[in-house]
Design an enzyme around this catalytic site. Structure first.
Site, PDB file in Angstrom:
ATOM      1  N   GLU A  39       1.748   1.372  -4.891  1.00 51.68           N
ATOM      2  CA  GLU A  39       2.924   1.122  -4.048  1.00 51.68           C
ATOM      3  C   GLU A  39       4.209   1.311  -4.849  1.00 51.68           C
ATOM      4  O   GLU A  39       5.177   1.920  -4.376  1.00 51.68           O
ATOM      5  CB  GLU A  39       2.857  -0.301  -3.495  1.00 51.68           C
ATOM      6  CG  GLU A  39       4.098  -0.768  -2.767  1.00 51.68           C
ATOM      7  CD  GLU A  39       4.202  -2.280  -2.740  1.00 51.68           C
ATOM      8  OE1 GLU A  39       5.327  -2.787  -2.594  1.00 51.68           O
ATOM      9  OE2 GLU A  39       3.166  -2.954  -2.870  1.00 51.68           O
ATOM     10  N   ASP A  43       6.906   4.353  -3.875  1.00 53.60           N
ATOM     11  CA  ASP A  43       8.295   4.076  -3.497  1.00 53.60           C
ATOM     12  C   ASP A  43       9.238   5.041  -4.209  1.00 53.60           C
ATOM     13  O   ASP A  43      10.204   5.540  -3.620  1.00 53.60           O
ATOM     14  CB  ASP A  43       8.626   2.633  -3.857  1.00 53.60           C
ATOM     15  CG  ASP A  43      10.079   2.279  -3.587  1.00 53.60           C
ATOM     16  OD1 ASP A  43      10.498   2.356  -2.420  1.00 53.60           O
ATOM     17  OD2 ASP A  43      10.793   1.944  -4.543  1.00 53.60           O
ATOM     18  N   ASP A 112       3.990  -1.174   2.635  1.00 47.46           N
ATOM     19  CA  ASP A 112       3.485  -1.110   1.259  1.00 47.46           C
ATOM     20  C   ASP A 112       2.326  -0.121   1.145  1.00 47.46           C
ATOM     21  O   ASP A 112       2.252   0.666   0.192  1.00 47.46           O
ATOM     22  CB  ASP A 112       3.006  -2.493   0.811  1.00 47.46           C
ATOM     23  CG  ASP A 112       4.147  -3.481   0.626  1.00 47.46           C
ATOM     24  OD1 ASP A 112       5.314  -3.051   0.595  1.00 47.46           O
ATOM     25  OD2 ASP A 112       3.866  -4.691   0.526  1.00 47.46           O
ATOM     26  N   GLU A 115       3.439   3.516   1.146  1.00 46.72           N
ATOM     27  CA  GLU A 115       3.938   3.921  -0.168  1.00 46.72           C
ATOM     28  C   GLU A 115       2.781   4.173  -1.124  1.00 46.72           C
ATOM     29  O   GLU A 115       2.828   5.113  -1.933  1.00 46.72           O
ATOM     30  CB  GLU A 115       4.868   2.845  -0.725  1.00 46.72           C
ATOM     31  CG  GLU A 115       6.186   2.738   0.038  1.00 46.72           C
ATOM     32  CD  GLU A 115       7.019   1.550  -0.385  1.00 46.72           C
ATOM     33  OE1 GLU A 115       8.219   1.524  -0.047  1.00 46.72           O
ATOM     34  OE2 GLU A 115       6.485   0.637  -1.056  1.00 46.72           O
TER      35      GLU A 115
END
Length: 223
Positions: A39, A43, A112, A115
């Site tokens: 995650e 991002d 989450d 990502e």
């Protein structure tokens, strides 16, 4: 997993990357990693792709316009919306308690995981492959993002500060629905007595919705 790979348009060489991306911390064990590290990476990959896309889409836009557009495209709500589009929740690996509490529908959890999937594709196929997937899944969201896409709460706070008001207050005034799928009713209040109530499936979304309506009333000259 094959159907999910088809939905995101990437066939994994290393299937373990996808399995890890879809494993929530509630299912992690000593021998099974969760998706939190992926995650973190995803991002950053998403951020770079969106930065490039926004610069290419509007070569004359100043940073002051690009930043809110960027934030609108990479925030958790946007990631969760894409996650629902590809039915990511259906393939998540969740612990029993998380599953019973409606984890497959939770905004933050879906964002989450989206990502993490981006990071898994990046590690498996490289940046260009991950970039192509992101641009395909985000689609028209990029070109249609509002010119002024600031978070409504941020915009309302800036309006209040410019008038020497205290920051807007957000008060929970109600909660309905079962524990695994609650809905929250939040009131946004200003020093001048203006107030707007909104309901959503998370406190954050309800706060944003209430702030957005207050802003609309301000722009219409009602406040």
């Amino acid at each position: 997993m094959t159907e999910f790979s088809e939905r995101i348009g990437h066939e994994f060489t290393d299937g373990d990357l996808l399995r890890r991306a879809l494993t929530h911390s509630s299912m992690a064990t000593a021998n099974r990693e969760d998706n939190q590290r992926l995650e973190f990476l995803g991002d950053r990959v998403l951020g770079l792709v969106m930065s490039e896309a926004l610069l290419a889409a509007d070569r004359d836009a100043a940073e002051g316009l690009l930043a809110p557009r960027f934030n609108a495209l990479v925030r958790k709500e946007a990631c969760a919306e894409v996650a629902r589009q590809i039915e990511l929740g259906a393939v998540l690996k969740l612990g029993r308690s998380e599953m019973l509490s409606g984890g497959r529908r939770k905004e933050a959890l879906l964002g989450d995981a989206m990502e993490a999937v981006i990071a898994a594709v990046y590690l498996d196929g490289g940046f260009e492959v991950a970039k192509a997937m992101i641009l395909r899944l985000w689609g028209d969201r990029i070109k249609n993002v509002d010119s002024d896409a600031r978070d409504p709460k941020t915009a309302l706070q800036e309006w209040a500060q410019a008038r020497k008001f205290s920051p807007p207050r957000y008060v929970e005034v109600g909660r309905t629905g079962p524990d695994h799928a609650p809905e929250f009713t939040i009131a946004a209040e200003l020093d001048n007595g203006s107030r707007q109530v909104a309901t959503a499936r998370s406190k954050r979304l309800a706060e944003q919705a209430a702030a957005k309506v207050l802003l609309a009333r301000i722009e219409a000259g009602e406040i």
